[in-house]
Enzyme design. Structure first.
Site, PDB file in Angstrom:
ATOM      1  N   GLU A   7       0.637  -0.902   0.099  1.00  0.00           N
ATOM      2  CA  GLU A   7      -0.434   0.110  -0.129  1.00  0.00           C
ATOM      3  C   GLU A   7       0.962   1.133   0.046  1.00  0.00           C
ATOM      4  O   GLU A   7       1.772   1.899   0.728  1.00  0.00           O
ATOM      5  CB  GLU A   7      -0.787   0.457   1.029  1.00  0.00           C
ATOM      6  CG  GLU A   7      -1.887  -1.421   1.127  1.00  0.00           C
ATOM      7  CD  GLU A   7      -2.064  -1.707   2.805  1.00  0.00           C
ATOM      8  OE1 GLU A   7      -2.770  -0.418   2.688  1.00  0.00           O
ATOM      9  OE2 GLU A   7      -2.519  -2.546   3.859  1.00  0.00           O
TER      10      GLU A   7
ATOM     11  N   ASP B   5      -7.430   8.942   1.701  1.00  0.00           N
ATOM     12  CA  ASP B   5      -6.290   8.393   2.864  1.00  0.00           C
ATOM     13  C   ASP B   5      -6.164  10.188   3.190  1.00  0.00           C
ATOM     14  O   ASP B   5      -5.336  10.139   3.092  1.00  0.00           O
ATOM     15  CB  ASP B   5      -5.892   7.342   3.262  1.00  0.00           C
ATOM     16  CG  ASP B   5      -5.454   6.897   4.240  1.00  0.00           C
ATOM     17  OD1 ASP B   5      -5.972   7.156   5.394  1.00  0.00           O
ATOM     18  OD2 ASP B   5      -4.933   6.103   4.902  1.00  0.00           O
TER      19      ASP B   5
ATOM     20  N   TRP C  40     -11.836  -7.703  -0.771  1.00  0.00           N
ATOM     21  CA  TRP C  40     -11.169  -7.987  -0.816  1.00  0.00           C
ATOM     22  C   TRP C  40     -10.973  -9.385  -0.934  1.00  0.00           C
ATOM     23  O   TRP C  40     -10.087 -10.098  -2.014  1.00  0.00           O
ATOM     24  CB  TRP C  40      -9.286  -8.217  -0.061  1.00  0.00           C
ATOM     25  CG  TRP C  40      -8.766  -6.438   0.005  1.00  0.00           C
ATOM     26  CD1 TRP C  40      -8.734  -5.213   0.743  1.00  0.00           C
ATOM     27  CD2 TRP C  40      -8.161  -5.977  -0.944  1.00  0.00           C
ATOM     28  NE1 TRP C  40      -8.482  -4.162   0.163  1.00  0.00           N
ATOM     29  CE2 TRP C  40      -8.128  -5.280  -0.857  1.00  0.00           C
ATOM     30  CE3 TRP C  40      -7.029  -6.729  -2.308  1.00  0.00           C
ATOM     31  CZ2 TRP C  40      -6.678  -4.195  -1.501  1.00  0.00           C
ATOM     32  CZ3 TRP C  40      -6.070  -6.271  -2.937  1.00  0.00           C
ATOM     33  CH2 TRP C  40      -6.170  -4.615  -2.527  1.00  0.00           C
TER      34      TRP C  40
END
Length: 477
Positions: free
Chosen positions: A8, A70, A435
């Protein structure tokens, strides 16, 4: 590698002097909206994922990965990858998606995405998180965790991205930091911001290992090791070493082959000490009172990996050979690692600039150079102007694959998920993509608990079921 892994990456946003400062949060949103609503790179979320991720905040991509906002910045999560070459390729796909968006929006001269981990102006940090699938039965006793922390604290000698200066973040108990000696340059961008070894709540207490047990797979068989300590690497070669060596150590852990008596007295302090050591001897203190160099620690892990993992795959052999090459070159031929190890490359660029311009290490120019090293725009990023040696250049060139932005890995769960993404792009069914599952009209769902399976056939059957579409008001058609 033969281990499911993913990365990530959180990207910084750098505006030109002509661009209004308030646009620093506007541009990430513009790029996200372009990718999902104009470029058809994926399917936007229709539901809340949590209180900070409302509908439309992000979504899954055609390559099986995920992109979302984010805390005001863009975060790209690679799809699950089984092989090291694929993982490095799909990590780079995030750069390609963002840079191509800026070009399409005509904004490449007005703003840049920066793949680094520190904001020199505010002292803030943003992460590069690593995820490794592990067997649920893997033993995580205190000695085993301590040995793993020793590896993670010392691997920065070849995985660190390098940074100018230092940060002094508050610890979890918010005690004022003690006065510290001034640091001109250090190995790791994240080292100053890690204040715990293992912890679950990470926003104000960043730990080397995030203890949250969220496997995103069948919890009876798997756990997910989530690491916060790593730097974002511009060098694909360094990225491969970071992921590959860690995967090797996790295999040693699962097989009960980790070295003994190699637990640090304080993993957090050692992480910072190694990063800041101007002598680059990188001496750390062990729990048993002895001292050892970080280079010697890495050689111990390398020797064990050679003994127990060699010839398990061609990719593992490549990794072991290059791990050894780097450990040998760090003390004896560091110039051979320019373009391969980020901190060495950046330090060489900075030293060249300091010498040619006659400036001091506290000159603001150096912070600008530090940032521009991480610019993902090949026209401007300083990393792209460096010519590495043949070994490193061949790897760095081999992992750049334009199709990785829209074609998933063929041998993991990402393949089936990507089929669902493409299907939902072209229909009016309400959907939820996660996911480890996909759902349609909120009642029918398919669980995908094994990341090693592609689920291609299962997804095709699931998507081919007769369904009733709805219009914008929710009425059935």
């Amino acid at each position: 590698m033969d281990r499911i892994a993913g990365i990530e990456t959180e990207y910084g946003c750098l505006l030109s002097e002509e661009e209004p400062h308030v646009n620093s949060e506007l541009w990430p949103a513009k790029v996200k909206n372009y990718l999902f609503r104009k470029a058809d790179a994926g399917t936007i979320d229709l539901h809340y994922r949590d209180y900070e991720e409302p509908p439309g905040n992000g979504g899954f991509l055609l390559n099986g990965g995920r992109l979302y906002l984010d805390m005001g910045h863009i975060e790209y999560a690679s799809p699950e990858c089984l092989h090291l070459h694929d993982l490095v390729t799909y990590e780079l796909a995030g750069d390609d998606l963002l840079q191509s968006s800026l070009v399409a929006l005509g904004a490449e001269d007005r703003m840049s995405f920066i793949k680094n981990n520190v904001d020199h102006h505010t002292g803030a940090t943003f992460g590069c998180h690593e995820n490794y699938l592990m067997k649920r039965e893997a033993q995580f006793t205190p000695p085993i965790l301590g040995t793993l922390l020793t590896f993670l604290a010392t691997r920065q000698i070849f995985t660190g991205a390098g940074r100018v200066g230092q940060s002094n973040p508050l610890a979890f108990d918010f005690e004022p930091p003690k006065p510290e000696a001034e640091v001109n340059f250090q190995l790791s961008q994240r080292a100053d911001h890690i204040v715990n070894d293992i912890y679950q709540w990470v926003q104000f207490n960043r730990a080397i290992i995030n203890a949250r047990d969220e496997p995103l797979a069948d919890y009876r068989k798997y756990r997910r090791l989530h690491l916060l300590i790593g730097d974002s690497n511009m060098s694909p070669y360094a990225n491969a070493l970071k992921i590959g060596t860690t995967a090797c150590v996790l295999s040693l852990l699962e097989e009960g082959r980790l070295p003994r008596n190699l637990v640090l007295a304080d993993a957090v302090q050692s992480t910072r000490d190694i990063s800041r050591d101007p002598t680059q001897r990188w001496i750390v203190r062990l729990e048993n009172g002895k001292t050892i160099g970080a280079l010697d620690v890495q050689w111990e892990f390398h020797h064990l990996a050679q003994k127990y993992l060699r010839n398990s795959s061609a990719e593992t052999n490549w990794l072991l050979e290059n791990w050894g090459f780097v450990l040998e070159a760090i003390p004896h031929n560091r110039h051979a690692l320019i373009g391969g190890v980020d901190w060495i490359t950046k330090k060489w660029l900075l030293e060249t600039f300091v010498e040619s311009e006659g400036v001091s290490w506290d000159d603001p120019w150096l912070q600008s150079i530090d940032l521009e090293y991480h610019n993902i725009d090949p026209r401007r990023g300083l990393f792209f102007g460096v010519t590495p040696g043949k070994r490193i250049a061949e790897w760095n060139n081999s992992v750049r694959r334009p199709s990785a932005t829209h074609v998933p890995p063929a041998n993991t769960r990402a393949s089936g998920r990507a089929r669902a993404v493409a299907f939902f792009q072209n229909c009016n069914f309400p959907y939820v993509i996660n996911w480890d599952s996909i759902a349609c009209d909120s009642r029918d769902f398919l669980v995908m608990g094994n990341p090693f399976e592609t689920y291609n056939d299962e997804v095709e059957r699931f998507l081919s079921k007769p369904r009733t579409t709805t219009n914008a008001t929710g009425e059935q058609l």
